[in-house]
Write an enzyme that holds these catalytic residues in place. Structure first.
Site, short mmCIF file in Angstrom:
data_model
loop_
_atom_site.label_atom_id
_atom_site.label_comp_id
_atom_site.label_asym_id
_atom_site.label_seq_id
_atom_site.Cartn_x
_atom_site.Cartn_y
_atom_site.Cartn_z
N LYS A 22 0.84 -1.21 0.00
CA LYS A 22 0.00 0.00 0.00
C LYS A 22 0.87 1.26 0.00
O LYS A 22 0.70 2.16 -0.81
CB LYS A 22 -0.91 0.03 1.23
CG LYS A 22 -1.57 1.39 1.48
CD LYS A 22 -2.43 1.39 2.70
CE LYS A 22 -1.72 1.56 3.99
NZ LYS A 22 -1.35 2.95 4.32
N ASN A 23 1.83 1.32 0.91
CA ASN A 23 2.60 2.56 1.07
C ASN A 23 3.60 2.80 -0.05
O ASN A 23 4.11 3.91 -0.19
CB ASN A 23 3.28 2.56 2.44
CG ASN A 23 2.24 2.67 3.55
OD1 ASN A 23 1.09 3.04 3.28
ND2 ASN A 23 2.62 2.35 4.76
N ARG A 92 -4.35 10.73 4.44
CA ARG A 92 -3.27 11.71 4.60
C ARG A 92 -2.26 11.62 3.45
O ARG A 92 -1.62 12.60 3.06
CB ARG A 92 -2.51 11.44 5.89
CG ARG A 92 -3.36 11.44 7.14
CD ARG A 92 -2.49 11.10 8.31
NE ARG A 92 -1.37 11.99 8.33
CZ ARG A 92 -1.45 13.27 8.68
NH1 ARG A 92 -2.60 13.76 9.05
NH2 ARG A 92 -0.41 14.04 8.67
N CYS A 116 -5.75 12.81 12.88
CA CYS A 116 -5.60 11.37 12.66
C CYS A 116 -6.09 10.69 13.92
O CYS A 116 -6.06 11.27 15.00
CB CYS A 116 -4.13 11.07 12.40
SG CYS A 116 -3.73 9.34 12.55
N ARG A 121 -0.38 14.64 13.38
CA ARG A 121 0.59 14.20 12.37
C ARG A 121 0.87 15.39 11.46
O ARG A 121 0.35 15.48 10.36
CB ARG A 121 0.06 13.00 11.61
CG ARG A 121 -0.05 11.75 12.48
CD ARG A 121 -0.61 10.56 11.73
NE ARG A 121 0.27 10.10 10.67
CZ ARG A 121 -0.10 9.18 9.76
NH1 ARG A 121 -1.32 8.68 9.80
NH2 ARG A 121 0.74 8.78 8.82
N PRO A 122 1.75 16.31 11.93
CA PRO A 122 1.99 17.54 11.18
C PRO A 122 2.66 17.28 9.83
O PRO A 122 3.19 16.21 9.59
CB PRO A 122 2.93 18.32 12.11
CG PRO A 122 3.59 17.28 12.95
CD PRO A 122 2.59 16.16 13.11
N VAL A 123 2.65 18.27 8.94
CA VAL A 123 3.33 18.18 7.65
C VAL A 123 4.36 19.31 7.51
O VAL A 123 4.76 19.66 6.40
CB VAL A 123 2.32 18.21 6.49
CG1 VAL A 123 1.45 16.96 6.48
CG2 VAL A 123 1.47 19.48 6.51
N LEU A 125 7.52 19.39 7.96
CA LEU A 125 8.77 19.03 7.28
C LEU A 125 8.58 19.03 5.76
O LEU A 125 9.49 19.39 5.01
CB LEU A 125 9.24 17.65 7.75
CG LEU A 125 9.59 17.53 9.23
CD1 LEU A 125 9.87 16.07 9.60
CD2 LEU A 125 10.77 18.42 9.59
N ASP A 306 4.17 0.28 12.26
CA ASP A 306 2.96 -0.32 11.67
C ASP A 306 2.77 -1.77 12.08
O ASP A 306 1.78 -2.39 11.70
CB ASP A 306 3.00 -0.19 10.15
CG ASP A 306 2.93 1.27 9.70
OD1 ASP A 306 3.25 1.54 8.54
OD2 ASP A 306 2.57 2.13 10.53
N ARG A 398 -8.71 -0.58 4.01
CA ARG A 398 -7.80 0.47 3.50
C ARG A 398 -6.43 -0.10 3.16
O ARG A 398 -5.75 0.39 2.27
CB ARG A 398 -7.62 1.58 4.54
CG ARG A 398 -8.84 2.41 4.82
CD ARG A 398 -8.48 3.61 5.70
NE ARG A 398 -7.43 4.40 5.07
CZ ARG A 398 -6.99 5.55 5.58
NH1 ARG A 398 -7.50 6.00 6.73
NH2 ARG A 398 -6.03 6.25 4.98
C1 EPZ Z 1 4.27 6.73 6.59
O1 EPZ Z 1 3.49 7.80 7.13
C2 EPZ Z 1 3.30 5.56 6.43
N1 EPZ Z 1 2.23 5.96 5.54
C3 EPZ Z 1 2.72 5.18 7.79
O2 EPZ Z 1 1.94 4.00 7.62
C4 EPZ Z 1 3.84 4.84 8.75
O3 EPZ Z 1 3.31 4.64 10.03
C5 EPZ Z 1 4.85 6.01 8.82
O4 EPZ Z 1 5.31 6.35 7.50
C6 EPZ Z 1 6.06 5.68 9.67
O5 EPZ Z 1 6.71 4.55 9.20
C7 EPZ Z 1 2.45 5.94 4.19
O6 EPZ Z 1 3.50 5.63 3.70
C8 EPZ Z 1 1.30 6.35 3.34
P1 EPZ Z 1 6.37 10.02 8.69
P2 EPZ Z 1 4.07 9.29 7.15
O7 EPZ Z 1 6.32 11.31 7.96
O8 EPZ Z 1 4.83 9.55 5.91
C9 EPZ Z 1 6.58 13.22 12.27
C10 EPZ Z 1 0.03 2.60 7.73
O9 EPZ Z 1 -0.47 2.05 8.72
N2 EPZ Z 1 6.45 14.24 11.21
O10 EPZ Z 1 7.53 9.14 8.48
O11 EPZ Z 1 2.93 10.19 7.47
C11 EPZ Z 1 5.30 12.39 12.41
O12 EPZ Z 1 4.35 13.03 13.22
C12 EPZ Z 1 0.52 4.06 7.84
O13 EPZ Z 1 0.20 2.07 6.64
C13 EPZ Z 1 6.52 15.57 11.56
O14 EPZ Z 1 6.67 15.92 12.74
O15 EPZ Z 1 5.04 9.20 8.43
C14 EPZ Z 1 5.82 11.10 13.01
O16 EPZ Z 1 5.96 11.24 14.38
C15 EPZ Z 1 0.12 4.70 9.14
N3 EPZ Z 1 6.40 16.50 10.58
C16 EPZ Z 1 7.20 10.98 12.33
O17 EPZ Z 1 7.55 12.27 11.87
C17 EPZ Z 1 6.24 16.15 9.25
O18 EPZ Z 1 6.14 17.03 8.38
C18 EPZ Z 1 7.24 9.99 11.17
O19 EPZ Z 1 6.21 10.33 10.26
C19 EPZ Z 1 6.17 14.80 8.91
C20 EPZ Z 1 6.29 13.84 9.92
#
Ligand code: EPZ
Length: 422
Positions: A22-23, A92, A116, A121-123, A125, A306, A398
């Site tokens: 999926k991811n 997201r 969420c 889950r901020p964006v 970065l 996950d 999903r």
């Molecule tokens: C990806 O989410 C996966 N989703 C998630 O899988 C997975 O849990 C996650 O990576 C971690 O491995 C997809 O690939 C679609 P991150 P993502 O940005 O990209 C913080 C599932 O069950 N952060 O690596 O959203 C964030 O809050 C899903 O399949 C910021 O602070 O995760 C977290 O604590 C759920 N600011 C950490 O970084 C940002 O701008 C890692 O998040 C971005 C992230």
């Protein structure tokens, strides 16, 4: 709303084949925005999230058609660069269209992802990285509004290793003028497969698979084909299901990449499970005695967040106490009160769950809250005595393709039924 009805306590036996990840799909699909043409994405899983991304890309003018597990994408006629709230609120990962739209069209209007199930889950970065490449980014009425004449290469350091931010900035940098360096980039296999796909479209990227990515921007890219990597989280879920299946359980998880599952193989081994690996399969035997094993989630190749919920379900039946710490999402424990309804004994303090193993679980009605939490409820229901009803299984659809059919083929008693409307 559908529910799953499970009669627990049966050993699991046989072979289950893993679907495409999926991811990985959710990153490959938006990458098609970067060049006009026809793309073929093989091994695309049939999932609700893939359907959501399909509708989002269609709303921009792309033509998509999924024939079985092959997804055809035609990005020749893109009419708008907008990702409306209606789509983004469902998933997201829709944010992944931001980088490619700015890079190819110099503009984008993308809804900010809302809350969420398990907390913020901020964006930030994503936005900071795109701003460093020269994008002007404003937030207006819940939307990210971005403009850029042409992006320019830059040095970017992520304070936190983020899968999504790495993917978005990577997809933007491939068409930027000059060279971009990304430090502390995510190394997840889904990012590696995205980078390899971009290279097949004509991008220039060094350091793929490492935390240091070097991207030399090009003027344009072309369409290409790809095969989606196997879903390591689905594979991991079935490996834990087999270990929880008790004596007599033996499951081969075929079509996976054992290299992507190293952390879990070690943990299962520590817990006393018998694990055998081959080039594209993992085999797990169930066990009587489960040893308590602590786990702490980490970025790849550490123990994936996950699989945290599924590991807690496994440890709920261990012969002793373990702790499970989530260092990625501090409050990703919505499954704990539901597992306790099945007779588990788990408490949570901050981002640490303390799991006091119990001799057995007992069936009950439980509620799904998010994708991986629901998977842990299914695993617990399969191991529990009696009848379990897992409500709101749309969460599972999903990210797991026909999970009940795959489990039935392994001898599980699980059926999908129309559930109560809440
Ligand atoms: C990806 O989410 C996966 N989703 C998630 O899988 C997975 O849990 C996650 O990576 C971690 O491995 C997809 O690939 C679609 P991150 P993502 O940005 O990209 C913080 C599932 O069950 N952060 O690596 O959203 C964030 O809050 C899903 O399949 C910021 O602070 O995760 C977290 O604590 C759920 N600011 C950490 O970084 C940002 O701008 C890692 O998040 C971005 C992230």
């Amino acid at each position: 709303m559908d529910k799953f009805v499970i009669q627990g306590g049966r050993p699991l036996r046989g072979t289950v084949t893993v679907s495409g990840a999926k991811n990985a799909s959710l990153a490959l699909m938006p990458a098609t925005l970067l060049a006009p043409g026809r793309f073929m994405l093989r091994n695309t899983p049939k999932l609700r999230d893939v359907a959501t991304m399909t509708r989002l890309l269609e709303s921009m003018g792309l033509a998509l058609e999924q024939k079985d597990h092959t997804l055809f994408v035609d990005s020749s006629h893109i009419a708008n660069q907008e990702a409306p709230y209606e789509h983004v609120k469902k998933m997201r990962a829709s944010i992944y269209v931001l980088g490619p739209l700015i890079a190819r069209f110099g503009r984008a209007r993308v809804s900010l992802p809302g809350g969420c199930a398990w907390g913020p889950r901020p964006v930030n970065l994503h936005l900071e990285g795109l701003r460093k490449l020269g994008a002007q980014i404003d937030l207006e009425s819940g939307y990210i509004v971005a403009k850029a004449a042409r992006l320019a290469g830059a040095r970017i350091l992520f304070d936190i290793s983020s899968v999504g931010a790495t993917g978005n900035v990577l997809m933007a940098a491939v068409l930027a003028k000059g060279t971009t360096l990304i430090e502390n980039a995510a190394m997840e296999p889904e990012i590696t497969s995205l980078a390899e796909f971009l290279v097949s479209m004509g991008a220039k990227i060094d350091g793929i698979g490492t935390a240091h990515l070097e991207i030399e921007g090009v003027d344009d890219l072309h369409a290409a084909d790809a095969t989606t990597i196997p879903d390591r989280i689905e594979a991991g879920t079935f490996m834990i299901a087999a270990a929880m299946g008790g004596k007599g359980s033996n499951v081969r998880i075929a079509g996976c990449n054992p290299k992507h599952l190293g952390a879990l193989v070690v943990k299962l081994d520590d817990a006393g499970a018998t694990v055998r690996t081959g080039s594209d399969y993992v085999e797990v035997d169930g066990q009587e005695e489960i040893r308590p094993v602590n786990a702490a989630t980490a970025i790849y190749p550490g123990f994936p967040t996950d699989l945290q919920a599924q590991w807690i379900a496994f440890m709920a039946r261990a012969n002793g106490t373990s702790t499970v710490t989530d260092t990625i999402y501090f409050d990703r424990f919505m499954h704990v009160p539901e597992l306790n309804r099945l007779g588990a004994n788990i408490s949570v303090k901050e981002n640490i769950a303390t799991v006091v193993g119990v001799p057995g679980l007992r069936g009950a009605k439980v509620m799904s809250t998010d994708l991986r939490a629901s998977a842990s409820l299914i695993l617990a229901g399969l191991a529990a005595e009696g009848r379990t009803e897992v409500l709101r299984v749309y969460h599972l659809d999903r990210g797991y393709e026909s999970i009940e059919k795959k489990l039935q083929a392994l001898g599980a008693s699980i059926t999908r039924e129309r559930g109560e409307e809440f």
